[in-house]
Design an enzyme around this catalytic site. Structure first.
Site, PDB file in Angstrom:
ATOM      1  N   ASP A  94      66.398  53.035  61.258  1.00 13.04           N
ATOM      2  CA  ASP A  94      68.391  53.606  61.342  1.00 13.04           C
ATOM      3  C   ASP A  94      69.281  52.891  61.832  1.00 13.04           C
ATOM      4  O   ASP A  94      70.279  52.337  62.436  1.00 13.04           O
ATOM      5  CB  ASP A  94      68.457  54.648  61.112  1.00 13.04           C
ATOM      6  CG  ASP A  94      68.332  54.850  62.964  1.00 13.04           C
ATOM      7  OD1 ASP A  94      66.975  55.337  62.780  1.00 13.04           O
ATOM      8  OD2 ASP A  94      68.643  55.769  63.287  1.00 13.04           O
ATOM      9  N   ASP A  97      64.746  51.813  66.604  1.00 12.79           N
ATOM     10  CA  ASP A  97      63.728  52.067  66.551  1.00 12.79           C
ATOM     11  C   ASP A  97      63.178  52.279  65.116  1.00 12.79           C
ATOM     12  O   ASP A  97      63.584  52.254  64.762  1.00 12.79           O
ATOM     13  CB  ASP A  97      63.718  53.969  66.867  1.00 12.79           C
ATOM     14  CG  ASP A  97      64.820  55.629  66.297  1.00 12.79           C
ATOM     15  OD1 ASP A  97      65.491  54.208  65.584  1.00 12.79           O
ATOM     16  OD2 ASP A  97      65.322  55.471  66.786  1.00 12.79           O
ATOM     17  N   TYR A 246      69.478  64.000  64.002  1.00 12.29           N
ATOM     18  CA  TYR A 246      71.228  63.497  62.948  1.00 12.29           C
ATOM     19  C   TYR A 246      71.971  65.390  62.242  1.00 12.29           C
ATOM     20  O   TYR A 246      71.124  65.326  60.952  1.00 12.29           O
ATOM     21  CB  TYR A 246      70.560  62.429  61.957  1.00 12.29           C
ATOM     22  CG  TYR A 246      71.085  61.381  62.211  1.00 12.29           C
ATOM     23  CD1 TYR A 246      72.130  60.472  62.586  1.00 12.29           C
ATOM     24  CD2 TYR A 246      69.053  60.661  62.661  1.00 12.29           C
ATOM     25  CE1 TYR A 246      72.451  59.433  62.840  1.00 12.29           C
ATOM     26  CE2 TYR A 246      69.399  58.954  63.260  1.00 12.29           C
ATOM     27  CZ  TYR A 246      70.884  58.789  62.752  1.00 12.29           C
ATOM     28  OH  TYR A 246      71.054  57.272  63.422  1.00 12.29           O
ATOM     29  N   GLU A 494      73.073  50.625  71.656  1.00 13.62           N
ATOM     30  CA  GLU A 494      71.817  50.576  70.380  1.00 13.62           C
ATOM     31  C   GLU A 494      72.816  49.969  69.365  1.00 13.62           C
ATOM     32  O   GLU A 494      74.087  50.815  70.063  1.00 13.62           O
ATOM     33  CB  GLU A 494      70.991  51.927  70.037  1.00 13.62           C
ATOM     34  CG  GLU A 494      70.262  51.952  69.330  1.00 13.62           C
ATOM     35  CD  GLU A 494      69.288  53.442  69.146  1.00 13.62           C
ATOM     36  OE1 GLU A 494      68.357  53.134  68.553  1.00 13.62           O
ATOM     37  OE2 GLU A 494      70.133  53.965  69.494  1.00 13.62           O
TER      38      GLU A 494
END
Length: 529
Positions: A94, A97, A246, A494
């Site tokens: 995603d 990571d 999430y 990120e």
């Protein structure tokens, strides 16, 4: 990865200086029409489009294909699902990571598919249609694997806690690859619904080029929707490992409506539209007036999509009445972006960026740009000259102007003078919070890099990342347009797949618009000469 959206109560944003900002957007709309050549010289939307699709190749998990263009990546996650006796190799990481989270991955594929559905001709004209379909298929191939039974969906591989303990290249992963599923006893209507939406939307994309694959996707989409609706529940209650990363703050009702709308668009079957109409009030589709659109909160997207279907289909008077309610709430979102609501608008930074929250704000900017462009097209198709917001009427080109200003902000027209799309322009983030980007490529140094060794030798380095994760859209600046390019500043540096996905359609549309206006200006010049 990015922590979930805040609760519904925190979604409404207030913004001052309405008159000044409204004037700015109006002026920008005029400039966008009369100065297309200048716009083309300022930003190369075609180049940005190409780079945005390249990013998805950097995020691939599994055995990479022969034509892989991001050459610093190698095969990874080749035993995913092995412990559970299922093949879960493939899909996308995603963010920076190596967890494969089903909910944001599915939203990514839905938005890539919607981009191709709306702007496939423009993407093709830019020479990127094949790459767009490859990006979608890499995700849908994985979803087919993950949907092992009509009422079973594998919704996560790896977990954030153990994954974050290590800083490794994906090719060196030593973290546990536990896989997590939803089923009848442990439901997850949100992730099943979003995956159904993704596969239904993708079935439209592949309808002409690969009819068999399109039918297969539609079969899975129907079964997943049936599963999501019949066995209702939030997936983060069944897969608690997802809750810290999430969480489904908005619940699962929006995903059920979202999936039903996409299934209606893919099949034309009346039952799906009737589901959307009969559940509009109970599920919040005709009630929630939103100021965000994201992997968690789908309502604004639902409302815009319902509006577009309203103009294209034949419905009963009762159905049209409910769909008009969806449309009204969708227009609240558009007006909020334009600062044209009375009191409930999106905040803007001093530099003009739409701002929802501190962590990974660019996801809301890119999704807003997509909905603004899509709705401007809807207004033109519906032959509506203006959109009547509470604080004044706006023309379709003003929606385009605002979307363009947001894309231009991303690409460098901002107080920092930096492109927040990595690899685009002369100045962009060099210390992206991304494991694979920040460690020497496996292709250059095959020596194993251990779990903590990555932190010691690479995470804390002051220099730029050795590998450029081209096309990644990072989290971006704060509410005062400030940005700190530091690997440890994960709230801003990120990038996530769902940040970039909505930009694909927008960039293709803007490139085509500039091309058309440039040609028109050239012809006008020749006629004058």
């Amino acid at each position: 990865m990015v922590i979930g959206s805040m609760k519904k109560e925190g979604r409404q944003q207030r913004s001052g200086c309405r008159d000044l900002l409204s004037c700015f957007v109006s002026v920008a709309a005029v400039l966008w029409v009369v100065l297309p050549v200048a716009a083309a010289q300022a930003f190369d939307y075609k180049d940005a489009l190409s780079k945005s699709l390249l990013y998805f190749e950097a995020q691939r998990s599994g055995r990479l294909p022969y034509g892989q263009r991001v050459t610093w990546r190698g095969h990874s996650g080749l035993t995913d699902g092995l412990q559970q006796g299922v093949d879960l190799v493939g899909g996308y990481y995603d963010a920076g990571d190596h967890v494969k989270f089903g909910l944001p991955m599915a939203f990514t594929i839905t938005m890539l598919s919607w981009s191709v559905i709306e702007y496939g001709d423009e993407i093709a004209a830019a020479g990127e249609y094949h790459h767009a379909l490859e990006a979608i298929k890499w995700g849908t191939d994985y979803f087919i694997k993950a949907h092992t039974h009509p009422y079973v969906l594998w919704a996560e591989v790896g977990d954030g806690d153990t994954d974050h303990y290590c800083w490794q290249r994906p090719e060196d992963m030593t973290t546990p690859r536990q896989a997590y599923k939803i089923d009848t006893e442990n439901p997850g209507s949100d992730v099943a619904g979003e995956t159904a939406a993704a596969m239904a939307a993708a079935s439209i994309v592949f309808r002409e080029s690969d009819a068999h694959y399109s039918h297969l996707l539609l079969h899975h989409a129907r079964k997943l929707f049936e599963f999501a609706d019949k066995h209702r529940g939030k997936y983060d209650s069944s897969i608690r490992e997802a809750k810290s990363y999430y969480p489904s703050w908005s619940g699962y009702e929006d995903e059920l409506l979202w999936a039903a709308l996409w299934l209606h668009k893919a099949t034309g079957t009346p039952q799906y539209m009737e589901y959307v109409v009969s559940n509009g009030e109970g599920f919040g589709g005709t009630g929630w007036a939103m100021t965000e659109f994201s992997w968690d909160a789908k309502y604004a997207g639902i409302q815009i999509l319902a509006s577009k279907l309203l103009s294209a289909g034949k419905f009963s008077a009762a159905q049209r009445h409910v769909l008009k309610q969806y449309e009204s709430k969708g227009e609240h979102y558009i007006c909020a972006c334009l600062n044209k609501n009375n009191g409930s608008n999106l905040h803007r930074t001093p530099g003009g960026m739409l701002f929802v929250r501190q962590w990974n704000n660019m996801q809301y900017v890119s999704s807003a740009a997509f909905l603004l462009i899509a709705y401007s097209d809807y207004l033109k198709e519906a032959r509506r000259d203006v959109l009547r917001c509470p604080a004044g009427a706006v023309r379709p080109q003003e929606l385009v102007a605002l979307a363009t200003s947001q894309v231009d902000y991303i690409l460098g027209a901002n107080p920092m003078g930096i492109s927040y799309m990595v690899g685009y322009g002369h100045k962009y983030p060099m210390q992206v919070h991304h494991r694979g980007s920040s460690i020497v490529s496996y292709k250059r140094s095959k020596g194993f890099i251990g779990c903590m060794q990555g932190y010691y030798d690479w995470y804390g380095r002051r220099g730029q990342n050795p590998n450029v994760v081209t096309g990644a859209l990072v989290g971006g600046p704060d509410s005062h347009d400030r940005f700190r390019d530091h690997r440890g500043n994960y709230m801003q540096t990120e990038a996530c797949t769902y940040n970039t996905a909505p930009l694909v359609g927008v960039l293709a549309k803007l490139h085509q618009h500039v091309q058309e206006m440039t040609t028109s200006s050239s012809l006008s010049y020749l006629e004058f000469a």
